[in-house]
Design a protein around this motif. Structure first.
Motif, PDB file in Angstrom:
ATOM      1  N   ILE A  99       0.920   4.901   1.508  1.00  0.00           N
ATOM      2  CA  ILE A  99       0.207   5.362   2.497  1.00  0.00           C
ATOM      3  C   ILE A  99       0.436   7.136   2.683  1.00  0.00           C
ATOM      4  O   ILE A  99      -0.200   7.662   3.448  1.00  0.00           O
ATOM      5  CB  ILE A  99       0.864   5.014   3.676  1.00  0.00           C
ATOM      6  CG1 ILE A  99       2.202   5.228   4.055  1.00  0.00           C
ATOM      7  CG2 ILE A  99       0.548   3.700   4.076  1.00  0.00           C
ATOM      8  CD1 ILE A  99       2.917   4.949   5.315  1.00  0.00           C
ATOM      9  N   ALA A 114      -5.411   0.967   4.420  1.00  0.00           N
ATOM     10  CA  ALA A 114      -6.108   1.853   3.744  1.00  0.00           C
ATOM     11  C   ALA A 114      -7.142   2.505   4.612  1.00  0.00           C
ATOM     12  O   ALA A 114      -7.690   3.658   4.802  1.00  0.00           O
ATOM     13  CB  ALA A 114      -6.883   1.206   2.584  1.00  0.00           C
ATOM     14  N   ARG A 115      -7.764   1.719   5.561  1.00  0.00           N
ATOM     15  CA  ARG A 115      -8.431   2.144   6.565  1.00  0.00           C
ATOM     16  C   ARG A 115      -7.769   3.269   7.477  1.00  0.00           C
ATOM     17  O   ARG A 115      -8.449   4.370   7.725  1.00  0.00           O
ATOM     18  CB  ARG A 115      -9.247   1.169   7.242  1.00  0.00           C
ATOM     19  CG  ARG A 115     -10.391   0.286   6.449  1.00  0.00           C
ATOM     20  CD  ARG A 115     -10.662  -0.915   7.365  1.00  0.00           C
ATOM     21  NE  ARG A 115     -11.933  -1.889   6.784  1.00  0.00           N
ATOM     22  CZ  ARG A 115     -12.261  -2.838   6.976  1.00  0.00           C
ATOM     23  NH1 ARG A 115     -11.617  -3.657   8.215  1.00  0.00           N
ATOM     24  NH2 ARG A 115     -12.971  -3.778   6.206  1.00  0.00           N
ATOM     25  N   TYR A 159       0.076   0.337  -6.621  1.00  0.00           N
ATOM     26  CA  TYR A 159       1.361   0.650  -6.234  1.00  0.00           C
ATOM     27  C   TYR A 159       2.553   0.028  -7.142  1.00  0.00           C
ATOM     28  O   TYR A 159       3.663   0.702  -7.399  1.00  0.00           O
ATOM     29  CB  TYR A 159       1.607   0.099  -4.864  1.00  0.00           C
ATOM     30  CG  TYR A 159       2.520   0.556  -3.924  1.00  0.00           C
ATOM     31  CD1 TYR A 159       3.487   1.460  -4.297  1.00  0.00           C
ATOM     32  CD2 TYR A 159       3.125  -0.019  -2.752  1.00  0.00           C
ATOM     33  CE1 TYR A 159       4.675   1.973  -3.799  1.00  0.00           C
ATOM     34  CE2 TYR A 159       4.065   0.107  -1.863  1.00  0.00           C
ATOM     35  CZ  TYR A 159       4.982   1.217  -2.583  1.00  0.00           C
ATOM     36  OH  TYR A 159       6.044   1.462  -1.678  1.00  0.00           O
ATOM     37  N   ALA A 193       0.742  -1.129   0.069  1.00  0.00           N
ATOM     38  CA  ALA A 193      -0.151  -0.070   0.036  1.00  0.00           C
ATOM     39  C   ALA A 193       0.763   1.213   0.051  1.00  0.00           C
ATOM     40  O   ALA A 193       1.775   1.333   0.634  1.00  0.00           O
ATOM     41  CB  ALA A 193      -0.984   0.165   1.235  1.00  0.00           C
ATOM     42  N   THR A 238      -3.973   0.667  -4.195  1.00  0.00           N
ATOM     43  CA  THR A 238      -3.775  -0.962  -4.190  1.00  0.00           C
ATOM     44  C   THR A 238      -2.565  -1.525  -4.387  1.00  0.00           C
ATOM     45  O   THR A 238      -1.835  -0.820  -4.970  1.00  0.00           O
ATOM     46  CB  THR A 238      -5.043  -1.523  -5.148  1.00  0.00           C
ATOM     47  OG1 THR A 238      -4.347  -1.164  -6.405  1.00  0.00           O
ATOM     48  CG2 THR A 238      -6.225  -1.084  -4.973  1.00  0.00           C
ATOM     49  N   HIS A 247      -3.410  -4.456   3.223  1.00  0.00           N
ATOM     50  CA  HIS A 247      -3.750  -3.541   2.566  1.00  0.00           C
ATOM     51  C   HIS A 247      -5.087  -2.743   2.915  1.00  0.00           C
ATOM     52  O   HIS A 247      -5.199  -1.775   3.231  1.00  0.00           O
ATOM     53  CB  HIS A 247      -3.915  -3.602   0.947  1.00  0.00           C
ATOM     54  CG  HIS A 247      -4.521  -2.656   0.070  1.00  0.00           C
ATOM     55  ND1 HIS A 247      -5.793  -2.411  -0.087  1.00  0.00           N
ATOM     56  CD2 HIS A 247      -3.812  -1.548  -0.193  1.00  0.00           C
ATOM     57  CE1 HIS A 247      -5.896  -1.451  -0.636  1.00  0.00           C
ATOM     58  NE2 HIS A 247      -4.822  -0.664  -0.921  1.00  0.00           N
ATOM     59  N   ARG A 248      -6.177  -3.680   3.239  1.00  0.00           N
ATOM     60  CA  ARG A 248      -7.393  -3.185   3.717  1.00  0.00           C
ATOM     61  C   ARG A 248      -7.247  -2.591   5.166  1.00  0.00           C
ATOM     62  O   ARG A 248      -7.755  -1.344   4.987  1.00  0.00           O
ATOM     63  CB  ARG A 248      -8.139  -4.664   3.858  1.00  0.00           C
ATOM     64  CG  ARG A 248      -9.729  -4.080   4.303  1.00  0.00           C
ATOM     65  CD  ARG A 248     -10.710  -5.362   4.229  1.00  0.00           C
ATOM     66  NE  ARG A 248     -10.015  -6.486   4.997  1.00  0.00           N
ATOM     67  CZ  ARG A 248      -9.476  -7.598   4.562  1.00  0.00           C
ATOM     68  NH1 ARG A 248      -9.283  -7.810   3.368  1.00  0.00           N
ATOM     69  NH2 ARG A 248      -9.381  -8.601   5.635  1.00  0.00           N
ATOM     70  N   SER A 273      -3.846   6.632  -0.597  1.00  0.00           N
ATOM     71  CA  SER A 273      -4.219   5.260  -0.916  1.00  0.00           C
ATOM     72  C   SER A 273      -3.995   4.610  -2.085  1.00  0.00           C
ATOM     73  O   SER A 273      -4.690   5.018  -3.052  1.00  0.00           O
ATOM     74  CB  SER A 273      -5.403   4.972  -0.334  1.00  0.00           C
ATOM     75  OG  SER A 273      -5.623   3.644  -0.015  1.00  0.00           O
TER      76      SER A 273
END
Length: 317
Positions: free
Chosen positions: A117, A267-268, A294, A115, A290, A263-264, A288
């Motif tokens: 960031i 991302a949150r 990336y 990810a 995926t 990743h999930r 963000s």
């Protein structure tokens, strides 16, 4: 044959169980730059946020050295099980292949992108007491005393930006090596460096404290943090655009379900209000992407900096 098939089936079941049980121990997040760097700030904000949802501590470890190569290499050799990750910046991922004769790792073969960031702008700053208040003043001083001007080489992207400035302006700046931007900034404030390229996150604190002053934005667009500071492109330097971003990578071969889980949660975390606020305070932008996006970014950036080195005639180290 039945014994072999049974062994294979057992190994596959064990692997599947390990993935479904992930994580069941602490995760180590390696930052290949010193504490207080922009990469470190972003890493700690995200690590703290994802520890709860993952149900395990996320331990940030600083392993600075060789423009990020030491930390990157350590993670490339780690087991691809999701428990050892690295925070990659432009300087430690895309740039080495462009500026080094023998890169210490093969980025897209040895790492699995997880990810992106954060993104951050680059600026060129001088000590508050320096006798130049603009890039024009700086270059005039460099031409008046050839070989006397210095900058801190604390990241590969900074090196490329300054070498491009040298070539386009036909001036000379000597690169002084540092383990990280913080050490270089200290010497800048102390009068031991002429100028210093740095990310906005690190530079903002020094500028707001009145210890340094910005001369130009090295990225392609002005920053809202210092809207009066011109970009190098506005000053006549063609295609001068050095942007920085920060992402998280795992060793190649890390199972896809683990990458997707990481990743999930990352991302949150980046989308959370408190993380965004900490980013803004540090001069960073939440970004963000995926894993697929990336990977494409890494490929584009690697090609971009290889082209810059070739077109500018920069000698590989």
């Amino acid at each position: 044959m039945k014994t072999i098939l049974a062994a294979v089936a057992l190994a596959l079941c064990a692997t599947a169980h390990a993935q479904s049980d992930y994580p069941n121990q602490a995760i180590h997040l390696v930052v290949p730059f010193p504490p207080g760097s922009t990469s470190d700030i972003a890493a700690r904000a995200v690590a703290q946020k994802i520890a709860g949802p993952l149900g395990q501590p996320v331990l940030v470890e600083n392993r600075p050295g060789a423009n990020g190569a030491l930390g990157m290499q350590a993670v490339a050799r780690a087991r691809p099980d999701g428990y050892t990750l690295v925070v990659g910046s432009v300087s430690s991922t895309a740039v080495p292949a462009a500026i080094m004769k023998t890169p210490p790792f093969d980025l897209l073969r040895e790492f699995q992108p997880v990810a992106v960031i954060a993104g951050t702008t680059l600026v060129l700053m001088a000590a508050k007491e320096a006798p130049y208040d603009s890039v024009a003043d700086l270059l005039a001083a460099a031409r008046k005393a050839p070989g006397s001007m210095t900058y801190g080489n604390s990241a590969g992207l900074f090196l490329l930006a300054m070498e491009s400035l040298k070539i386009q302006s036909r001036t000379d700046f000597r690169a002084i090596a540092y383990k990280g931007p913080g050490d270089a900034a200290n010497d800048l404030v102390g009068g031991r460096l002429s100028v210093q390229p740095d990310s906005l996150g690190s530079a903002t604190r020094l500028i707001q404290a009145g210890r340094t002053k910005p001369l130009a934005v090295l990225s392609g667009k002005r920053t809202s943090a210092f809207p009066q500071v011109p970009t190098m492109q506005e000053l006549g330097y063609k295609d001068f655009d050095f942007n920085s971003w920060i992402g998280i990578l795992a060793p190649a071969g890390t199972p896809e379900p683990i990458v997707e889980r990481l990743h999930r949660e990352i991302a949150r975390a980046v989308a959370a209000d408190d993380v965004r606020q900490s980013y803004v305070a540090a001069g960073m932008d939440p970004v963000s992407m995926t894993p697929t996006e990336y990977r494409a970014l890494l490929a584009r950036e690697t090609a971009k900096y290889q082209r810059i080195v070739q077109e500018a005639g920069i000698e590989k180290q």
